[in-house]
Design an enzyme around this catalytic site. Structure first.
Site, short mmCIF file in Angstrom:
data_model
loop_
_atom_site.label_atom_id
_atom_site.label_comp_id
_atom_site.label_asym_id
_atom_site.label_seq_id
_atom_site.Cartn_x
_atom_site.Cartn_y
_atom_site.Cartn_z
N CYS A 77 0.78 -1.24 0.00
CA CYS A 77 0.00 0.00 0.00
C CYS A 77 0.81 1.28 0.00
O CYS A 77 0.76 2.07 -0.94
CB CYS A 77 -0.93 0.00 1.21
SG CYS A 77 -1.99 -1.46 1.35
N HIS A 124 -2.67 6.85 4.40
CA HIS A 124 -1.59 5.87 4.60
C HIS A 124 -0.22 6.39 4.18
O HIS A 124 0.64 5.63 3.72
CB HIS A 124 -1.91 4.57 3.86
CG HIS A 124 -1.29 3.37 4.51
ND1 HIS A 124 -1.24 2.12 3.92
CD2 HIS A 124 -0.69 3.22 5.71
CE1 HIS A 124 -0.64 1.26 4.71
NE2 HIS A 124 -0.29 1.92 5.82
#
Length: 511
Positions: free
Chosen positions: A69, A125
């Site tokens: 990610c 993130h």
């Protein structure tokens, strides 16, 4: 203002069209979305809205992201390889004092400087331990979403286990409940304020609604840039049951739930497209769709017929689903097989916005607009997938005076791909409904060198390293070159001051 493209490392602009205004730009990023899991890749999962947009646009079939990610998101935002931002190992955990470095402009910074309003919805993130790392301080005028890597789709709460260590690169232990979670809290934010009243509001629905709000209410005097980072289809596997009904024939419950999650996301993208059409903006909006990494087999995803899955250096880890839609494309309805990487979106989209790359450190991305729009050759001739010196070395060093084959790394040069070190899971795994057997690689666990011709062997069955040692040596030398340009990896230990209990039960900055 005219639609223009920036030449990489140059402030000069080339006018593409003297009649077209600068388009709105929407970048849609799906989470853990597998290569096999879009309709036009012969999937059993139905994605009519994605299929329609892709068919009318340009499908990117030689398109690459990163295996997990944070690295993909950091390279999209910065236009720079993760070896140049210190994020070459793992993800940014919720309890880590870490973030995308502040020393270079983001793609949102440069698009906003070109006169756009900028908005982010969904997963961040990229760090939040200090306020400087929050989306609204990284180029976005507005933000609605969650800051960590994963959470519950309905409660919007996230727990983080702080017992990770160097080497924990492949998955988030919170996702599957296999480790004790010590830090727990709400993670849903409207700009910088926590949102407490959306419990039970499924995130794909919630984030789609927020995206539509941007489309309907943005300042009309400016074009807008919307970064739409869905939580879907990352674990935990959760979706309203109505989306699973059409998949009753899929007996594997993880796969069935994942299929429903995909259909819900596809519906949301259809609703976004409908909002653009209803407001008269569709014809002047460029839409890019991308996954952030390969599908997670352990959570319903699938990358068939590619080898490997999320977290691996095999094609199944980072050969991404991607396409571009927009009336401004000259080459509509085509399939593009030119080499394109997620870092390329930075100069490409900044160029489309009529901006420039001033204020950035040297970019690793290339402007791909004419490649995508007109079908011209890609300016990218090679691609560094990654070099990760913190993963434990594997096997024996095979060559002297060049890159150490024990180090986890991968590089693509033309059609050739080289992998060194530990590559991750090496299996070929068909979707559960097919009557095919999973093929597990039973090779030497200490093997640490592979060479493939991806154009001829996209599923990586034929290792050619033993018979092409001259090519191997040249590619190892390229890895050695890239390693000489790398900054030290940043992977700090967890900080107990992150604990949401110390901050009103909410994940957010703690320094």
């Amino acid at each position: 203002m005219y639609l223009s493209v920036v030449v990489l490392f140059c402030a000069c602009c080339t006018v593409l069209s003297a009649t077209s205004t600068r388009p709105n730009i929407i970048f849609i990023l799906a989470d853990d979305y597998g290569f096999h899991d879009i309709g036009y890749h012969n999937s059993e999962i139905k994605t009519p809205n994605l299929d329609k947009l892709a068919a009318a646009g340009v499908k990117l079939e030689n398109y690459y992201v990163q295996p997990i990610c944070t690295p993909t998101r950091s390279q999209f935002m910065s236009g720079r390889y993760q070896i140049h931002t210190g994020l070459q190992h793992g993800i940014i955990w919720a309890s880590q004092p870490n973030g995308l470095p502040l020393d270079s402009a983001t793609v949102a910074d440069r698009i906003r400087a070109a006169g756009y309003s900028t908005h982010a919805v969904g997963k961040w993130h990229l760090g939040f331990y200090k306020e400087e790392y929050l989306p609204t301080n990284r180029g976005f005028d507005s933000y609605y979403g969650y800051l960590t890597g994963s959470e519950d789709y309905l409660t919007h709460k996230r727990c983080d286990n702080h017992n990770y260590s160097i080497g924990d690169i492949f998955e988030d232990p919170n996702t599957y409940g296999n480790l004790k979670a010590d830090f727990c809290g709400l993670d849903l934010h409207d700009d910088t304020k926590p949102v407490f009243n959306e419990t039970g509001h499924y995130s794909a629905h919630l984030f789609t609604e927020k995206a539509i709000n941007v489309i309907e209410n943005h300042e009309e005097s400016k074009p807008f840039f919307l970064y739409m980072a869905y939580q879907s289809v990352h674990a935990p596997l959760q979706v309203p049951s109505k989306y699973m009904d059409q998949y009753s024939h899929i007996k594997d419950m993880q796969r069935r739930t994942y299929a429903g999650m995909t259909s819900c996301m596809d519906e949301g993208i259809g609703n976004i497209t409908a909002a653009l059409k209803a407001t008269g903006q569709l014809e002047n909006t460029l839409i890019v769709f991308s996954t952030d990494n390969g599908g997670q087999i352990l959570a319903g995803g699938n990358n068939w017929p590619l080898r490997g899955w999320k977290g691996s250096l095999w094609e199944g880890g980072f050969h991404g689903v991607g396409f571009v839609y927009g009336e401004m494309l000259k080459n509509k309805g085509t399939v593009n097989n030119e080499l394109i990487h997620v870092s390329d979106w930075f100069p490409t989209l900044v160029g489309v916005a009529g901006g420039n790359t001033n204020g950035t450190k040297p970019l690793d991305g290339f402007d791909q607009w004419t490649t995508i729009s007109e079908g011209k050759a890609s300016p990218r001739k090679e691609l560094l997938h990654n070099i990760d010196i913190l993963t434990l070395p594997n096997g024996q060093k095979l060559y002297n005076n060049t890159f150490d084959t024990r180090i986890r790394a991968a590089i693509r040069v033309g059609d050739w791909k080289l992998i060194t070190g530990y590559p991750g899971n090496s299996s070929w795994i068909p979707p559960p409904h097919l009557s095919k057997e999973m093929v597990v690689d039973q090779g030497d666990s200490k093997k640490n060198l592979w060479l493939f011709n991806i154009a001829k062997d996209p599923t990586e069955h034929m290792d050619m390293s033993a018979t092409n040692q001259d090519i191997v040596k040249k590619m190892l030398d390229r890895l050695a070159y890239y390693q000489s340009t790398a900054v030290p990896p940043v992977y700090p230990p967890p900080d107990p001051k992150c604990d949401p209990k110390l901050h009103g039960g909410v994940w957010g900055p703690w320094e």
